[in-house]
Enzyme design. Structure first.
Site, mmCIF file in Angstrom:
data_model
loop_
_atom_site.group_PDB
_atom_site.id
_atom_site.type_symbol
_atom_site.label_atom_id
_atom_site.label_comp_id
_atom_site.label_asym_id
_atom_site.label_seq_id
_atom_site.Cartn_x
_atom_site.Cartn_y
_atom_site.Cartn_z
ATOM 1 N N THR A 227 -6.505 15.374 -8.051
ATOM 2 C CA THR A 227 -5.655 14.242 -7.695
ATOM 3 C C THR A 227 -5.814 14.012 -6.203
ATOM 4 O O THR A 227 -6.233 14.913 -5.476
ATOM 5 C CB THR A 227 -4.156 14.489 -8.019
ATOM 6 O OG1 THR A 227 -3.729 15.672 -7.361
ATOM 7 C CG2 THR A 227 -3.917 14.585 -9.504
ATOM 8 N N SER A 228 -5.477 12.824 -5.779
ATOM 9 C CA SER A 228 -5.658 12.458 -4.371
ATOM 10 C C SER A 228 -4.630 13.101 -3.464
ATOM 11 O O SER A 228 -4.914 13.388 -2.313
ATOM 12 C CB SER A 228 -5.592 10.939 -4.200
ATOM 13 O OG SER A 228 -6.624 10.349 -4.943
ATOM 14 N N THR A 229 -3.426 13.288 -3.970
ATOM 15 C CA THR A 229 -2.369 13.835 -3.116
ATOM 16 C C THR A 229 -1.585 14.898 -3.866
ATOM 17 O O THR A 229 -1.592 14.946 -5.096
ATOM 18 C CB THR A 229 -1.370 12.738 -2.675
ATOM 19 O OG1 THR A 229 -0.665 12.280 -3.849
ATOM 20 C CG2 THR A 229 -2.061 11.582 -1.996
ATOM 21 N N GLN B 106 1.075 13.884 -6.629
ATOM 22 C CA GLN B 106 0.715 13.523 -7.999
ATOM 23 C C GLN B 106 0.710 14.756 -8.910
ATOM 24 O O GLN B 106 -0.200 14.970 -9.690
ATOM 25 C CB GLN B 106 -0.657 12.843 -8.011
ATOM 26 C CG GLN B 106 -0.686 11.551 -7.223
ATOM 27 C CD GLN B 106 -2.088 11.008 -7.057
ATOM 28 O OE1 GLN B 106 -3.042 11.736 -6.848
ATOM 29 N NE2 GLN B 106 -2.209 9.698 -7.173
#
Length: 188
Positions: A13-15, A18
């Site tokens: 996930t990007s961050t 999430q």
């Protein structure tokens, strides 16, 4: 003869915000019987060490398994590069969530479907960017768009005061949570 194929999962996930999506990917990879799962929470454009490790681990007959296409590649060119790395090891790629189908690039049909899906995904991203640019132009014309407020420059006085007090650049950057470029911009 024993099947030596190993399923290696990759979740991203990007961050760190999430968490639910991240955990859902891991559950899906475990349910697919991945023996090893590499996980990371980084932007698609950042250095992805766990992706590199997962590809390095692949051997002939193994498969790298991801839940969704966007968890793996940034664009068509990047997908092509990753697929070349995977195939050079004699391995395949499995994407679990493409509608109701699972795509496996160890088959000719799987490769075709993957190439079409990557192209469509890139097209959708480019269309989204165009709509965003059009929306920004319209908002600017209506006087509603001001752009992002630069946050580092609000700290310029603090940066200068800390530097004058003899605090090192690294400590100033760490203390104020800013990049090297922002640090030097504040000193101008």
């Amino acid at each position: 003869m024993e099947n030596t194929e190993m399923l290696i999962g990759y979740a991203r996930t990007s961050t760190i915000d999430q968490t639910a999506g991240y955990e859902a990917q891991v559950v899906e990879l475990e349910a697919y019987d991945c023996e090893r799962i590499f996980k990371e929470q980084v932007s698609a454009v950042a250095s992805r060490d766990e992706l590199t490790r997962s590809i390095d681990m692949l051997r002939t007959g193994d498969k790298l398994v991801v839940t969704k296409l966007d968890r793996l590649a940034r664009n068509v060119m990047h997908m092509g590069e990753l697929l070349q790395l995977i195939e050079a090891k004699g391995a395949g790629l499995v994407i679990l969530s493409l509608g109701s189908e699972t795509v496996d690039t160890s088959t000719a049909t799987g490769k075709l479907i993957l190439n079409m899906m990557v192209s469509v995904a890139q097209f959708e991203r480019e269309m989204m960017k165009e709509r965003q640019i059009e929306g920004i132009k319209r908002a600017k014309a209506e006087g509603k768009y001001k752009g992002r407020v630069p946050t580092a420059m609000k700290q310029a006085d603090q940066v200068k005061a800390l530097v004058e007090a003899g605090v090192t650049r690294v400590l100033v950057m760490e203390q104020l949570g800013m990049s090297k470029a922002s640090y030097y911009r504040c000193l101008k």
